[in-house]
Structures are given as C-alpha cells and as structure tokens.
Design a protein around this motif. Structure first.
Motif: not given
Length: 282
Positions: A64, A66, A68, A72-73
């Motif tokens: 992850v 931050d 997220k 998935r970014l």
C-alpha cells in the motif's frame, strides 16, 4: 513532501510458480529515511522490492502507498511518486545516455504536454550528480558496467520521485564509486527528504548508510530497526549462517561486521562480504 507518503506491505506473500519466496510479511518503510534491505542470496530481497513497485503481483496480502494498494493505482500516477532502479536493467540498443536519462521524465509528460525547460534541468542535474554529463552523447551499450550503472541511477534521479527504490545500486562499481553513489543518495535524502529503499549486499555499507535496516531470512522479516539494533552477531549468524564480531566503526560510529572465516582471513564462500562490491543477486 515525502513525509506525506507511506509505503507498507501487509501480510504479503510472493512467489514464482510453485515456489513461495516471501510469506505473510508485514513491513513499514519509514518516510523520509534511508531503508536498506539485507539478507542471504535468494532470500527474497529483490522479489520484495519488485512487489513494492507492482512489478510482481502478490499471491496474498498487498503493498500500500498512502493507504491504497499499489497494484490498483494508475501506472503513471504511481511513477510520479515512486521510482525504481531494478537489478539488471536493459537499455534499448543504440540509445544515447542523454536519451535514456530523459526517459526518467516520462511520468511527468501529459498527453498534450511537451518537453520543457524543467525537464532539461532535471536531466542535466541528474547527469551532473552522477558524473555522467561527459557521456551524454555516447551510446549506453558502449559504456563500461560501472558507467552504465551510474547512467541508470541518473535516469532514476531525473524522475524526481518522493520515493526511490534501488536494487543493488552499487553493482559493477569499484569501492570509491560505491561510496560516491551512496553519498549521492544520502545527499538526495537530506536535501529533498526523498524516502530511499535499497537492497545492498555489503553489510557494512548497509549499516553505514541506513537509517532503518531490514534483515530478511527464510522469506520472513527477521529483524528491523536502527543499524545498531539489527546488525548484531546473533543476527549475522541467524540470517547468513556466519560467525562474526561486530564492533563500532571508528569512522562512522556505526556497527562494523568482521567475519570470522575458517582461517580467520575472511568470510567463507556464500557469506556476506565486509567490504567491496558483490555481483551476486538476492
């Protein structure tokens, strides 16, 4: 500011084919610091770094940024925040040094934006910092191994990310250039607050330059913390199977590992080196 970015692994399991390399690993990268990952050959150091930049998808858990999941970014969004120098990068045939370093600016280019003065300045600064400006017009495939490594580091610097991950950045470099590169990365950390994560083989260089040291063994996090807490005789034995003495480095004040070989003249084959480059990869 890099202090706003948090990179972590949560219950991370990684592998290739039927082989599990990292199992249920939890890891937090301290923002604004230099983190160095060490461990024996094939323990999963490089695999862990690849996953943290989403080059390798996890079997379980997640990385992850931050809060997220990095997988998935959007690729360009991630590349503007997190840069990677992989272990054995390959340059396109015939590409010049300046063109390769310029590729570090791609994440900052929009659909309609053009190369500008800021891009020129970033490339020039990266070339100057790595002492490769005089190589700018030469083809990368004509350079020595050490020169190529410095050019790749220049490309990573030109990307100007808040987080920079480097897998064996001192590979192919002689002792003086190893120190030069690590000093450069330390300066970058101090001047810009860049969070840096590196894989290094040399335990003493790791202890000298790390704010946060991570020892990986048997696919798990064995120890993490300040170098004085992690680089101990007990950890060296557990992680590398090597008898040693750990004393205070008279120059840096950091822990200094002295391997005890069978003839008291150096580390046995396969153990970590006290000084100098190691071309083996983990």
């Amino acid at each position: 500011m890099t202090l706003t970015h948090r990179l972590a692994a949560e219950r991370l399991t990684l592998g290739y084919g039927d082989r599990v390399v990292i199992s249920s690993l939890d890891l937090a990268v301290p923002p604004g610091e230099i983190t160095v990952i060490v461990g024996a050959n094939a323990c999963g150091k490089s695999t862990l770094l690849r996953s943290m930049t989403r080059l390798l998808a996890p079997r379980e858990g997640r990385v992850v940024l931050d809060g997220k999941a990095v997988h998935r970014l959007p690729a360009k969004e991630l590349a503007r925040t997190l840069g990677l120098l992989p272990q054995s990068p390959v340059a396109p045939e015939g590409i010049t040094v300046s063109d390769l370093v310029g590729r570090g600016r791609h994440p900052h280019q929009g659909v309609f934006s053009r190369w500008n003065a800021e891009d020129d300045a970033a490339v020039a600064a990266a070339l100057d910092a790595t002492h490769t400006a005089e190589l700018a017009d030469r083809a990368v495939d004509e350079l020595s191994g050490g020169q190529r490594q410095r050019v790749w580091i220049a490309m990573a610097l030109a990307q100007q990310t808040d987080l920079l991950l480097l897998d064996e950045p001192t590979t192919f470099l002689d002792a003086s250039h190893q120190v030069e590169v690590l000093d450069l990365l330390t300066d970058l950390n101090h001047a810009r607050g860049t969070t840096i994560v590196m894989v290094l083989h040399d335990l003493n260089l790791a202890a000298r330059y790390a704010d946060h040291l991570i020892a990986v063994a048997d696919g798990a996090l064995h120890a993490a913390g300040a170098p004085r807490e992690v680089l101990t005789e007990t950890t060296v034995k557990a992680v590398f199977g090597l008898d040693s003495r750990v004393i205070e480095d008279p120059v840096s004040g950091r822990p200094l590992m002295l391997p005890i070989g069978r003839h008291h003249s150096g580390p046995p084959g396969g153990g970590p080196k006290a000084t100098g480059p190691d071309p083996a990869h983990g």
